[in-house]
Structures are given as structure tokens and as C-alpha cells.
Scaffold this active site. Structure first.
Site, PDB file in Angstrom:
ATOM      1  N   ASN A 132      47.302  30.233  52.447  1.00  0.00           N
ATOM      2  CA  ASN A 132      47.234  29.882  53.863  1.00  0.00           C
ATOM      3  C   ASN A 132      48.440  29.016  54.209  1.00  0.00           C
ATOM      4  OD1 ASN A 132      46.548  29.186  56.474  1.00  0.00           O
ATOM      5  ND2 ASN A 132      44.490  28.469  55.962  1.00  0.00           N
ATOM      6  N   HIS A 179      39.398  37.635  56.940  1.00  0.00           N
ATOM      7  CA  HIS A 179      39.991  36.973  55.761  1.00  0.00           C
ATOM      8  C   HIS A 179      38.995  35.975  55.205  1.00  0.00           C
ATOM      9  CE1 HIS A 179      41.196  34.802  59.430  1.00  0.00           C
ATOM     10  NE2 HIS A 179      41.021  33.706  58.719  1.00  0.00           N
ATOM     11  N   HIS A 229      38.241  32.632  53.102  1.00  0.00           N
ATOM     12  CA  HIS A 229      38.871  31.385  52.666  1.00  0.00           C
ATOM     13  C   HIS A 229      38.384  30.994  51.279  1.00  0.00           C
ATOM     14  CE1 HIS A 229      40.476  29.984  56.654  1.00  0.00           C
ATOM     15  NE2 HIS A 229      39.547  30.816  57.091  1.00  0.00           N
TER      16      HIS A 229
END
Ligand SMILES: [Zn+2]
Length: 189
Positions: free
Chosen positions: A78, A148, A150
């Protein structure tokens, strides 16, 4: 290599706002090796048109911050990490919802997530992890149109006073070196 796209390209310029990243309200205080190297990310700048998760695989890994390319999904750092080693696992396909994933994509999303946890645990010895999906803007996902997952390593006491009083998170590792560490420790199929 089973994934798609280029896999090398050290030293290339990085265009921050075309890369995978989930902006949040925090600015970041970079403290690599605890030197006085300070970098503030302006998260108020809007992302340009185009999906960063779709664009990333077309770039070299070192530029896109990709740590692993699978067959259906890939893992990438990220650009706006909550903690060092904050990885995002996403399908190559531009789909928003869990129901849209094929069985193969869902399987690989989860196996890559498991490997990310394993690798980050080995490298960084975190005390815990936050793992999960934000489905839809109201859930807090700022790039909600491309699913997505995490993977956020957590250390006891990592949510210290700095984010609270200054909206600044101290990060002790640059993204480039974090990518090299994780990609280097990722088991080869
Ligand atoms: Zn996309």
C-alpha cells in the site's frame, strides 16, 4: 513466473498517484533508519483517472511496489501504509464485489493473503494482524471499485500518540526496501 507483466526495473521514477494506494487522513513521517529524512504524503490530492490496481501490473515490480504476481491475483505494498509492510492483495480483474470473483480468484486471493501473513510474520515479527476487505465506499474503502484485501501487521502500542495528536504516523522503513524484503522472502512456486 506465472503472473503477467514486467518484473524488474530498479531505479525507475515512481508516479505516486498512479500506484496502488488507499489514501487515508494521515500524513506520514518517514524515518528510515531513524535518520532525519522527512517526507509528507499529501493525501488530499485526488487520484487521476484510471485504476491504480489495474495499472500496477503493467509496471515493473520495483516501480509498482508489487511483491508477488500470482496467476489470478497479485500482492502489492500500500502506497499509504497504516504500518510498515501493509500489503494489499487484489485480483487482476477490475471487480468491486466479492460475489464477482471467480472460484479461482477467490482461492488465490486467500492463499496469497495467507502467504503475505506468513512472510511478514517471518520478516517483521508483528504481534498481530488486521486482515480484511472494505466493500463499498461507506465501509471506508477509497478505491472501492477494485476489490483489495488489506494485510496490516500490528505491534503492541503501534497506535501511539502521534496519529492522535498530529495525524502523522512514523514509519521506520521506506516502501522500496520493504518491497525488497517481502518480495525476497516470498516463497517461489
Ligand atoms: Zn481496477
Amino acid at each position: 513466473m506465472t503472473g503477467r507483466g514486467p518484473a524488474s526495473g530498479e531505479g525507475v521514477e515512481r508516479d505516486e498517484f498512479e500506484l496502488p494506494g488507499v489514501p487515508d487522513g494521515f500524513q506520514r513521517l518517514w524515518t528510515p533508519h531513524r535518520l532525519a529524512y522527512v517526507r509528507g504524503e499529501d493525501t488530499s490530492v485526488e487520484q487521476p483517472p484510471g485504476c491504480p490496481f489495474c495499472n500496477a501490473p503493467d509496471r515493473p515490480d520495483a516501480e509498482s511496489l508489487i511483491v508477488h504476481r500470482g496467476e489470478h491475483c497479485f500482492a502489492v505494498l500500500n502506497l499509504f501504509p497504516y504500518n510498515p509492510g501493509h500489503v494489499l492483495v487484489c485480483p487482476y480483474r477490475h471487480v468491486a464485489d466479492l460475489e464477482e470473483l471467480t472460484d479461482e480468484e477467490l482461492w488465490e486471493l486467500n492463499t496469497l493473503t495467507r502467504t503475505a501473513v506468513r512472510v511478514i510474520r517471518e520478516i517483521s515479527q508483528p504481534n498481530a494482524f488486521n486482515v480484511g476487505l472494505n466493500l463499498g465506499p461507506a465501509a471506508g474503502g477509497s478505491i472501492s471499485e477494485h476489490l483489495h484485501q488489506h494485510v496490516v501487521p500490528r505491534w503492541t502500542g503501534d497506535a501511539n500518540f502521534m496519529p492522535v495528536i498530529a495525524q502523522t504516523k512514523p514509519l521506520i522503513q521506506t516502501l522500496g526496501s520493504a518491497r525488497e524484503d517481502i518480495a525476497g522472502a516470498w516463497p517461489q512456486a
